[in-house]
Scaffold this motif. Structure first.
Motif, PDB file in Angstrom:
ATOM      1  N   SER A  40      15.145 -61.715  50.106  1.00 23.42           N
ATOM      2  CA  SER A  40      14.033 -60.972  51.016  1.00 23.42           C
ATOM      3  C   SER A  40      13.361 -60.273  49.912  1.00 23.42           C
ATOM      4  N   THR A  71       6.695 -67.587  53.852  1.00 26.51           N
ATOM      5  CA  THR A  71       7.192 -69.113  53.782  1.00 26.51           C
ATOM      6  C   THR A  71       6.607 -69.396  55.630  1.00 26.51           C
ATOM      7  N   ALA A  74      11.643 -70.493  57.639  1.00 28.23           N
ATOM      8  CA  ALA A  74      12.975 -69.705  57.075  1.00 28.23           C
ATOM      9  C   ALA A  74      14.139 -70.538  56.874  1.00 28.23           C
ATOM     10  N   SER A  79      11.345 -75.355  53.970  1.00 24.62           N
ATOM     11  CA  SER A  79      10.594 -74.275  53.424  1.00 24.62           C
ATOM     12  C   SER A  79      10.131 -74.906  51.888  1.00 24.62           C
ATOM     13  N   HIS A 266      13.197 -68.009  51.523  1.00 21.11           N
ATOM     14  CA  HIS A 266      12.899 -67.322  52.672  1.00 21.11           C
ATOM     15  C   HIS A 266      13.836 -65.953  52.675  1.00 21.11           C
ATOM     16  N   LYS A 274      17.432 -65.504  57.980  1.00 24.22           N
ATOM     17  CA  LYS A 274      17.292 -66.800  57.713  1.00 24.22           C
ATOM     18  C   LYS A 274      17.685 -67.550  58.895  1.00 24.22           C
ATOM     19  N   SER A 281      12.461 -62.492  58.283  1.00 28.37           N
ATOM     20  CA  SER A 281      12.836 -64.155  58.025  1.00 28.37           C
ATOM     21  C   SER A 281      11.760 -64.845  57.155  1.00 28.37           C
ATOM     22  N   ASN A 282      10.398 -64.721  57.259  1.00 28.04           N
ATOM     23  CA  ASN A 282       9.438 -65.442  56.683  1.00 28.04           C
ATOM     24  C   ASN A 282       8.894 -64.549  55.524  1.00 28.04           C
ATOM     25  N   VAL A 284       8.495 -63.182  52.200  1.00 25.94           N
ATOM     26  CA  VAL A 284       8.972 -63.248  51.038  1.00 25.94           C
ATOM     27  C   VAL A 284       8.047 -62.702  49.725  1.00 25.94           C
TER      28      VAL A 284
END
Length: 527
Positions: A40, A71, A74, A79, A266, A274, A281-282, A284
């Motif tokens: 993360s 991303t 995730a 990804s 992700h 995740k 989650s997405n 990055v």
């Protein structure tokens, strides 16, 4: 005499062309692409005091740090497929799923670079898990030639024994000093689970009190804090090898001629992150260093960018035409205008949002079905549409919630849920979800207060959904065109039919979860 003149002219022309080609090659950077596994936005340069990342911080100081990089999916394989193709998961056929068969006709940018004369290699994790063969059944090298021979004793039982930096040195040793540029994919297996319990404290010298923020979807306990510290220690391992690679480039006089891109596939391998579609989650880390083509280093860029933008960026700097290379049309746009700008903040008009989504991220539901989501995020809100809300978002309870990797935090929340199904953390991480979700990212970046049912937000929900679905239709998303079932019909490359086989009593391996994750019987769903 005329023949001699002609030969001389041809020779001179050849020399001029060779020199021109050499000059053109000199303009093209080498590429070092470093991608962590489940990291993360936790780094010193991102303001995280309990994760020490001197190499990443250096790239930020000498390059660009993006604050709104995402991303669109995730989970590892889909990804990375987006990174490789420059296309969204809903445009990548089977590669939009986890544990997938990569379509033979879906060409990727490392293959295009090889065909253009580049030397391309990787160490660690490339694309996967899944199967990637060409039309004749021969395995493809989606991320180049593997360099996995060099090993070193890992600092913990959970960390890979690959000496990533030594493998990179081997790659450089085998690469001609003159000629076409090279590209190397550093795919760290860290900080993917499992972790050596307590390693963050015992080997990293960290304390639970070092964690300045426990996300609102996780209980604030020493169990969770220690789990976060073990994760942090693995992030630091990834960073250490990145630092060695940068030092090696510097020693060889190659650093100033190399485009360095650092990111993660992700967010961290924790519940609610995740395998989900929330902000953590997405979202990055993304850092880029390229002295020859980057103005005003040390900038912080707020433009919204995503993984569809990486392929066109690499191909742009490599001078490779997408259509001539035989790749399918790319959805993203090159980041060159951002790199060549002279200021930070917002740079490119229109980069004000990203699309995210999910299909099958693991087996474990009946018929190997996924949990389809599409979403749109901007600076203020995240809207998610769950297209099959009758399914379990994290995977079925009786088969271990397989969308969520096993670990102390997961086990703790599951125990809380077994005592009380109304437990807030169990509901946030493993409970059923409504069709619509809306989160105020400025006041609730952890995404724990769903505002979608608030009448005051009805117009916002409708506006975001309309904008999202309009863009998805333009991109040919099968789910917008009445063909969403296709993602459920794609066969998984491993553990296919897991749910039915497990309920028949077959002993199956699910090494990414803990045996106690499996509920003894199905749970009656409730919102």
């Amino acid at each position: 005499m005329k023949g001699t003149s002609l030969v001389s002219a041809i020779a001179l022309l050849g020399l001029v062309c060779a020199e021109a080609s050499a000059v053109e090659a000199e303009k093209r950077p080498n590429i070092l692409f470093a991608i962590a596994d489940d990291w993360s936005v936790h780094a010193g340069c991102y303001g995280t005091p309990w994760v020490k990342t001197p190499a990443v911080d250096r790239i930020a100081r000498e390059g660009i740090r993006f604050t709104n990089a995402f991303t669109p999916m995730a989970k590892c394989a889909p990804s990375r497929a987006i990174v490789l193709t420059g296309r969204h998961l809903w445009q990548n056929g089977e590669a939009g799923n986890h544990q997938a068969y990569f379509p033979a006709d879906l060409k990727v940018w490392p293959e295009a670079l090889v065909e253009a004369g580049w030397r391309v290699g990787f160490t660690g994790k490339g694309w996967g898990p899944g199967v990637a063969n060409d039309a004749s059944g021969k395995p493809r090298r989606l991320t180049g030639t593997a360099h996995q021979k060099r090993k070193s004793p890992p600092p913990t039982k959970g960390i890979s024994d690959l000496d990533y930096a030594a493998n990179f040195s081997d790659f450089l040793d085998a690469t001609p000093a003159a000629g076409n540029p090279w590209c190397f994919w550093y795919g760290g297996f860290e900080p993917h689970r499992g972790y050596e319990a307590g390693s963050g404290a015992s080997k990293g010298g960290k304390k639970p009190s070092d964690v300045d923020h426990v996300p609102g979807y996780l209980p604030d306990s020493d169990v969770v804090r220690d789990d976060l510290l073990d994760y942090a220690y693995e992030v630091e391992h990834f960073d250490a090898h990145l630092g060695r690679m940068v030092a090696e480039l510097e020693k060889r006089g190659l650093l100033e001629r190399t485009l360095v891109v650092v990111t993660s596939d992700h967010g961290m391998p924790f519940p609610h992150v995740k395998g989900f579609a929330y902000h953590d989650s997405n979202h990055v880390p993304l850092l880029i260093r390229w002295p020859a083509g980057l103005k005003s280093p040390g900038r912080v860029v707020e433009d919204f960018v995503d993984f569809t933008d990486l392929a066109p960026t690499f191909l742009d700097y490599a001078g490779v035409d997408v259509a001539k290379a035989g790749m399918k049309p790319i959805t993203g746009d090159s980041l060159r205008p951002i790199l060549e700008a002279d200021h930070g903040g917002r740079i490119v008009a229109g980069r004000d949002h990203v699309l995210v989504g999910k299909e099958r991220t693991d087996v474990g539901r009946p018929h190997d079905w996924g949990y389809p989501i599409r979403g749109i995020a901007d600076a203020d809100f995240l809207y998610l549409r769950n297209y099959e809300p009758s399914r379990w978002p994290a995977g079925n309870p009786e088969t271990g919630y397989l969308d969520v990797d096993g670990g102390p935090s997961k086990s703790l929340i599951l125990e809380r849920g077994r005592k009380d199904r109304s437990d807030l953390f169990w509901r946030l991480c493993f409970g059923m979800l409504p069709a619509d979700e809306l989160y105020d990212l400025r006041n609730d970046p952890d995404c724990v207060r769903n505002l979608a049912a608030d009448p005051a937000q009805a117009d916002r929900v409708r506006s975001l959904r309309d904008r999202m679905e309009s863009e998805l239709r333009a991109q040919g998303d099968p789910r917008m065109l009445g063909r969403g079932l296709v993602f459920d019909e794609y066969k998984a490359t491993s553990n296919a039919g897991f749910y039915d086989a497990y309920l028949r009593g077959e002993k199956l391996k699910a090494g990414w979860v803990t045996p106690t994750d499996f509920e003894p019987a199905p749970i009656t769903p409730r919102p």
